[in-house]
Design an enzyme around this catalytic site. Structure first.
Site, PDB file in Angstrom:
ATOM      1  N   ASP A  18      12.038 -34.159 -10.334  1.00  0.00           N
ATOM      2  CA  ASP A  18      11.633 -32.985  -9.686  1.00  0.00           C
ATOM      3  C   ASP A  18      10.687 -33.001  -8.334  1.00  0.00           C
ATOM      4  O   ASP A  18      10.627 -34.297  -8.174  1.00  0.00           O
ATOM      5  CB  ASP A  18      11.080 -31.722 -10.637  1.00  0.00           C
ATOM      6  CG  ASP A  18       9.790 -32.431 -10.951  1.00  0.00           C
ATOM      7  OD1 ASP A  18       9.399 -33.264 -10.922  1.00  0.00           O
ATOM      8  OD2 ASP A  18       9.061 -31.503 -11.565  1.00  0.00           O
ATOM      9  N   ARG A  26       9.556 -14.026 -20.915  1.00  0.00           N
ATOM     10  CA  ARG A  26       8.036 -14.327 -20.397  1.00  0.00           C
ATOM     11  C   ARG A  26       7.724 -14.689 -19.205  1.00  0.00           C
ATOM     12  O   ARG A  26       8.771 -14.715 -18.456  1.00  0.00           O
ATOM     13  CB  ARG A  26       7.943 -15.820 -21.375  1.00  0.00           C
ATOM     14  CG  ARG A  26       8.596 -16.948 -20.991  1.00  0.00           C
ATOM     15  CD  ARG A  26       8.248 -18.278 -21.367  1.00  0.00           C
ATOM     16  NE  ARG A  26       6.822 -18.700 -20.876  1.00  0.00           N
ATOM     17  CZ  ARG A  26       6.927 -19.563 -19.720  1.00  0.00           C
ATOM     18  NH1 ARG A  26       8.003 -19.846 -18.926  1.00  0.00           N
ATOM     19  NH2 ARG A  26       5.696 -19.869 -19.245  1.00  0.00           N
ATOM     20  N   SER A  40       5.319 -29.151  -7.499  1.00  0.00           N
ATOM     21  CA  SER A  40       6.226 -29.598  -8.407  1.00  0.00           C
ATOM     22  C   SER A  40       7.638 -29.024  -7.944  1.00  0.00           C
ATOM     23  O   SER A  40       8.341 -29.326  -6.986  1.00  0.00           O
ATOM     24  CB  SER A  40       5.744 -29.223  -9.657  1.00  0.00           C
ATOM     25  OG  SER A  40       6.807 -29.751 -10.610  1.00  0.00           O
TER      26      SER A  40
HETATM   27  C1  G16 Z   1       5.005 -27.004 -14.865  1.00  0.00           C
HETATM   28  C2  G16 Z   1       4.426 -27.173 -16.476  1.00  0.00           C
HETATM   29  C3  G16 Z   1       5.645 -27.138 -17.428  1.00  0.00           C
HETATM   30  C4  G16 Z   1       6.545 -26.000 -17.364  1.00  0.00           C
HETATM   31  C5  G16 Z   1       7.047 -25.510 -16.099  1.00  0.00           C
HETATM   32  C6  G16 Z   1       7.557 -24.202 -15.929  1.00  0.00           C
HETATM   33  O1  G16 Z   1       6.069 -27.820 -14.492  1.00  0.00           O
HETATM   34  O2  G16 Z   1       3.835 -28.467 -16.571  1.00  0.00           O
HETATM   35  O3  G16 Z   1       4.989 -27.743 -18.726  1.00  0.00           O
HETATM   36  O4  G16 Z   1       7.551 -26.075 -18.139  1.00  0.00           O
HETATM   37  O5  G16 Z   1       5.790 -25.543 -15.046  1.00  0.00           O
HETATM   38  O6  G16 Z   1       6.518 -23.295 -16.368  1.00  0.00           O
HETATM   39  P1  G16 Z   1       6.665 -21.693 -16.175  1.00  0.00           P
HETATM   40  O7  G16 Z   1       8.011 -21.382 -16.892  1.00  0.00           O
HETATM   41  O8  G16 Z   1       5.563 -21.119 -16.736  1.00  0.00           O
HETATM   42  O9  G16 Z   1       6.949 -21.434 -14.651  1.00  0.00           O
HETATM   43  P2  G16 Z   1       6.169 -28.370 -13.161  1.00  0.00           P
HETATM   44  O10 G16 Z   1       6.973 -29.517 -13.112  1.00  0.00           O
HETATM   45  O11 G16 Z   1       6.421 -27.202 -12.325  1.00  0.00           O
HETATM   46  O12 G16 Z   1       4.615 -28.774 -12.689  1.00  0.00           O
END
Ligand code: G16
Length: 545
Positions: free
Chosen positions: A279, A498, A67
């Site tokens: 993204d 976090r 992603s």
């Molecule tokens: C994923 C999740 C999202 C989250 C993001 C960032 O997005 O599907 O819900 O907001 O990661 O997560 P973290 O802050 O835990 O790194 P994506 O678009 O990267 O698959």
């Protein structure tokens, strides 16, 4: 093919787990350097097959993508039969399988899961999979195919495509009434609804779309054909084969984190013209525009949620369904305080931990649940009961009929399985067309509190443990208290810490009444985090001091 442990053992020997690495199922599956993932993806193929067997042979999805992460990373997300993220209780099985140290241990773990969950391994299994444009994607797909084959399942390769397309294919394969289970079916369903929703409305001259040099490029090119002249989109950052270009200084995560226009778009976005960024796998969306003072203005997931929820509430009222359908919003701690204040005065709002899996489930408790993370990841869910109400409602006036038709078309336009940048983009354009809003009017619904997101590289991000929908830390022991004391010194201050579930970092979010204060608060909290993690003070980033 049948399920045979000897077969799995033979394949598994070709995909050994590296001894030095422990895998963790994070916010959206496994995610780390792409060249560390061969054994994990192989095992995910087996797990997906088991899940399909457990679910009456319904198709399960697997998407190979990292992603928003940099190009060298990769990852794997599992998709459940209704197109949503893998049920949380299976994450532990995924982790145990991924960390089995040898083929023998893997077989034992699989046998344990089969017994524990009473899985009938004689059932057929189907796995639908796709990947993004990352260089490691091709070999990881080969590992996945081995896993699927080892488990005796049938695989369906969706090719190089976006995460939302794979989610759609899974849902449409399992629920025939959701749409035709092909990529063409996905585009046709969405664009037919879009055309009905904007019929007779004034058209904009163009919308600039930053494709993050990722797989969204291919999907946006196809979408452009389906849309014809109903929405002229100009595609930028479409270099899917240039090494290192993916998500680099562009894309939704760059825009949200840096709060600025991708440099590649300088001079391309004209004042008052709208643009948006996808993204790396096209499941997130950020909007922006340049105002009359030539200032960059960002319209993030919170702004999208507000715009969309208000529109849906209006339509529910206009169709005569007020009182029968309850619209609610789901956000995370990252939601701008100003958005939460604005929304709670109008609608029920829930706050849940980061991750679409959490938001999606919380949104299911509303008749119409609008969920968006501030980072642009979100969608709208219409409950089964709501769909029935919509189908059976008999409007009293032509105006009510029109509003009802609009809601029904929204249920088709919106990808209800997961956040979908392209579907969300069309949704935003529908609302703006109906309201005759430019970016300026949309932006003026409320004023964002200045905020700052910072990433801190620490020795062990797991040392940071949160509670209260990730708004407070319970570990390390005294850090939250020190953050609380610091926050009190800032007008309108709020901050939280976090661990990321997708990158090896700790995230810090801060907001305050001025930009300078928000920045200062964020960097001071980041400094505390850095010190707490035992960081070498000579390497302490300058901005944190
Ligand atoms: C994923 C999740 C999202 C989250 C993001 C960032 O997005 O599907 O819900 O907001 O990661 O997560 P973290 O802050 O835990 O790194 P994506 O678009 O990267 O698959």
């Amino acid at each position: 093919m049948s399920f045979a442990y000897e077969n799995i053992a033979t394949f598994s020997d070709r995909h050994p787990k590296p001894t030095y690495y422990q895998y963790q199922y994070g916010t959206a599956g496994f995610r780390t350097l792409g060249d560390r993932l061969d054994s994990v993806v192989f095992r995910v193929g087996i797990l997906a097959a088991l899940r399909s067997m457990k679910h009456n042979s319904h198709a399960i999805g697997v998407m190979i993508t990292a992603s928003h992460n940099p190009e060298q990373d990769n990852g794997v997300k599992l998709i459940d039969p209704r197109g949503e993220m893998l049920e949380a209780s299976w994450e532990v099985h995924a982790t145990t399988m991924a960390n089995a140290r040898s083929t023998e241990e893997l077989i034992e773990v699989i046998q344990h899961i089969v017994d524990l969950l009473n899985i009938d391994t004689t059932r057929p299994a189907v796995v639908i999979y796709g990947r993004d444009t990352r260089p490691t994607g091709e070999s990881l797909v080969a590992a996945l195919q081995d896993g699927i084959q080892a488990a005796g399942a049938r695989g369906r390769d969706a090719g190089i495509t976006t995460t939302p397309v794979v989610h759609y294919l899974v849902r449409a394969t399992n629920s025939k009434d959701y749409g035709e289970a092909t990529e063409a079916g996905y585009f046709t369903k969405m664009t037919d609804a879009y055309k009905k929703l904007v019929a007779g409305r004034p058209k904009i001259s163009s919308l600039l779309v930053d494709c993050a040099n990722g797989v969204g490029t291919m999907a946006a090119e196809k979408l452009k054909e389906y849309l014809g002249d109903t929405l002229p989109i100009i595609l930028e950052n479409t270099s899917t084969t240039t090494p290192g270009a993916l998500n680099h200084a562009c894309g939704a995560d760059y825009v949200k984190t840096m709060q600025r226009l991708p440099p590649s778009l300088n001079g391309k976005l004209t004042p008052t013209q709208r643009g948006c960024s996808l993204d790396g796998d096209a499941d997130r969306l950020m909007y922006f525009y340049i105002d009359e003072k030539r200032q960059f203005r960002m319209l993030d997931g919170d702004k999208i949620a507000t715009l969309v929820a208000a529109f849906i509430v209006d339509l529910v009222k206009a169709s005569g369904l007020q009182g029968q359908i309850r619209v609610g919003i789901v956000q995370t701690a990252y939601a701008n305080g100003a958005s939460t204040k604005y929304l709670t005065q109008r609608l029920p709002v829930k706050c849940v931990p980061t991750g679409v899996k959490h938001l999606h489930h919380a949104a299911e408790s509303f008749d119409i649940g609008v969920y968006f993370e501030a980072n642009g990841h979100g969608t709208v869910l219409f409950s089964r009961n709501t769909q029935e109400i919509l189908e059976n409602h008999e409007p009293n006036t032509p105006a009510q009929q029109t509003a009802l038709n609009h809601i029904i078309n929204l249920t088709k336009l919106i990808n209800q399985t997961v956040g979908d940048a392209l579907s969300d983009m069309l949704l935003v354009e529908v609302v703006l067309a109906h309201k005759s809003y430019s970016g300026i009017e949309w932006d003026s619904l409320y004023t964002d509190l200045p905020n700052r997101l910072v990433k801190v590289v620490v020795g062990d991000r797991n040392a940071f443990v949160t509670t209260d929908a990730e708004r407070r830390l319970v570990s390390p022991p005294t850090l939250q208290q020190r953050i609380d004391e610091l926050v009190l010194k800032y007008d309108g201050g709020r901050a939280f810490v976090r661990p990321s579930g997708t990158e090896d970092v700790v995230r810090v979010y801060a907001e305050a009444s001025t930009r300078a204060q928000a920045d200062d608060l964020a960097f001071r909290v980041a400094g505390m985090v850095y010190d707490e993690s035992g960081g070498d003070s000579t390497k302490r980033p300058k901005e944190f001091i």
